[in-house]
Write an enzyme that holds these catalytic residues in place. Structure first.
Site, PDB file in Angstrom:
ATOM      1  CD  GLU A   1      -2.747  -1.373   2.534  1.00 57.83           C
ATOM      2  OE1 GLU A   1      -2.439  -0.638   3.568  1.00 57.83           O
ATOM      3  OE2 GLU A   1      -3.814  -2.134   2.486  1.00 57.83           O
TER       4      GLU A   1
ATOM      5  CD  GLU B   1      -4.142  -7.755   1.352  1.00 58.90           C
ATOM      6  OE1 GLU B   1      -5.295  -7.300   2.319  1.00 58.90           O
ATOM      7  OE2 GLU B   1      -3.137  -7.536   1.359  1.00 58.90           O
TER       8      GLU B   1
HETATM    9  C1  GLA Z   1      -4.459  -4.646   3.995  1.00 55.28           C
HETATM   10  C2  GLA Z   1      -3.431  -5.130   4.505  1.00 55.28           C
HETATM   11  C3  GLA Z   1      -3.882  -6.648   4.953  1.00 55.28           C
HETATM   12  C4  GLA Z   1      -4.668  -6.691   6.120  1.00 55.28           C
HETATM   13  C5  GLA Z   1      -6.022  -5.743   5.512  1.00 55.28           C
HETATM   14  C6  GLA Z   1      -7.146  -5.902   6.759  1.00 55.28           C
HETATM   15  O1  GLA Z   1      -5.275  -4.951   3.082  1.00 55.28           O
HETATM   16  O2  GLA Z   1      -2.444  -5.620   3.410  1.00 55.28           O
HETATM   17  O3  GLA Z   1      -2.419  -7.210   5.542  1.00 55.28           O
HETATM   18  O4  GLA Z   1      -4.388  -5.817   7.222  1.00 55.28           O
HETATM   19  O5  GLA Z   1      -5.576  -4.575   5.256  1.00 55.28           O
HETATM   20  O6  GLA Z   1      -7.585  -6.943   7.144  1.00 55.28           O
END
Ligand code: GLA
Length: 378
Positions: A177, A289
């Site tokens: 991020e 994710e």
């Molecule tokens: C972001 C992070 C993950 C996790 C999510 C929340 O996407 O990359 O590692 O912490 O937030 O669940």
């Protein structure tokens, strides 16, 4: 204009789209097609269904491996594992010289014993604050260290992590991020690393990955909300370009895919355009994710009586199905699809606890939902 005002387009559509859908009475025929399989325990796991396409993974905490039935559930459905928490610095190295890697090792042992891939999530998380950024190494201090000190600490950290886990992990989120939403603000301004070193922290991270990683490791920039905002997408590609212009190796981009059911810009069209762009830039892609909230905005109240309306169920299933169609089409560059969690009882979205949510392919008992049968029907 909407691209310049983060969330505005979403807010706008989030209001109108559900209204239109409700009024038009979404067809539930397709939902019925898959509802008939509910309760079927004799299904083929999703990783096996996708064996000719890409690995299918889940994110876990080590403690979940002790819960009854969870190991069998994971073995049945997934062939790749991401550490949901236990490979972040804040978890494994909360203070200088302090290492807590029991949980990490437990996940590794489980994955190794069952021939599963492991994703290294994550080395430098832009918004995570750790001792490494602090003047005296005290995680609670508000004073930052200098850039030189940060880089020395990063060197030691990367060395240690790659020595400990480099032989079993091949795919790494080297930065998580880093990008931001504005054309005039490419990188996340609230990141401690960014405040100390500007974009050089990202450069340093990729230098160190190359220094301590293996030649066949794959290094990723992992990013959130890329589909929602074109400026964010541009900033992600700008980051890759910046790193490559310095001779650094970036193998791929991680598209997190924390989705919701109705955000109109998280569309098939945008996904496909993004994948084409990645392909043109010679980048692998991992969906890192994936989950899908059933609400239109963060502040929305829970659905009445904690029951998910049929039209939302249909819409969610349909979106999952459309996304997987595109993933299959781009299997030459998609190197893995990972769900963030296991089932609706083991999901970060559910843990937010504000209201019931149902973000994954499996219900709270680990049984496949319509979403599962829809993405496995091809
Ligand atoms: C972001 C992070 C993950 C996790 C999510 C929340 O996407 O990359 O590692 O912490 O937030 O669940």
């Amino acid at each position: 204009m909407f691209q310049l005002i983060p969330g505005a387009f979403n807010k706008f559509m989030s209001f109108f789209l559900p209204l239109v859908l409700m009024l038009s009475g979404t067809s539930t025929e397709k939902l019925d097609k898959y509802s008939q399989y509910l309760g079927n325990d004799d299904y083929t796991g999703i990783a096996e269904v996708y064996e000719d396409y890409f690995p299918v993974g889940c994110a876990v905490w080590s403690g979940q491996l002790d819960e009854e039935g969870i190991q069998d559930f994971i073995k049945k459905n997934f062939n790749s594992i991401t550490f949901e928490w236990e490979l972040k610095q804040i978890a494994i190295n909360p203070r200088e010289n302090e290492w807590n890697i029991g949980g990490t090792q437990k996940i590794i042992d489980f994955a190794m014993a069952n021939g599963m891939k492991l994703r290294g999530h994550t080395m430098m998380w832009s918004v995570s604050s750790t001792w490494m950024a602090k003047a005296n190494g005290d995680p609670d201090s508000s004073e930052f260290c200098t850039k030189d000190v940060l880089f020395e600490r990063m060197d030691a950290y990367f060395k240690e992590v790659f020595e400990k886990f480099g032989s079993v992990i091949d795919d790494w989120d080297i930065v998580n991020e880093p990008s931001y939403f504005y054309p005039w603000q490419t990188y996340h301004p609230n990141s401690d690393w960014y405040k100390i070193a500007g974009e050089e922290y990202i450069v340093k991270a990729f230098e160190l990955a190359q220094k301590y990683g293996n030649d066949d490791d794959k290094f990723y920039v992992n990013e959130i909300k890329v589909l929602n905002n074109r400026t964010k997408e541009n900033n992600l590609f700008k980051t890759v370009e910046m790193l490559r212009s310095k001779g650094l190796r970036v193998d791929g981009i991680g598209i997190q895919c924390h989705l919701d059911t109705v955000s109109i810009n998280e569309s098939q069209f945008n996904l496909e355009r993004l994948l084409k762009r990645a392909k043109k830039e010679n980048l692998d892609v991992q969906i890192t994710e994936m989950d899908m909230r059933c609400y239109t905005t963060n502040d929305q109240e829970g659905w009445p009586d904690g029951i998910m309306p049929e039209w939302i169920k249909y819409w969610q299933m349909n979106k999952y199905q459309r996304f997987f169609e595109i993933f299959r089409e781009y299997k030459d560059i998609i190197k893995g699809v990972t769900f963030w969690g296991l089932d609706d009882a083991h999901s970060a979205v559910t843990w937010e606890g504000k209201r019931a949510d149902w973000p994954l392919l499996f219900d709270v008992n680990g049984k496949p939902k319509e979403n599962f049968f829809a993405v496995c029907d091809f």
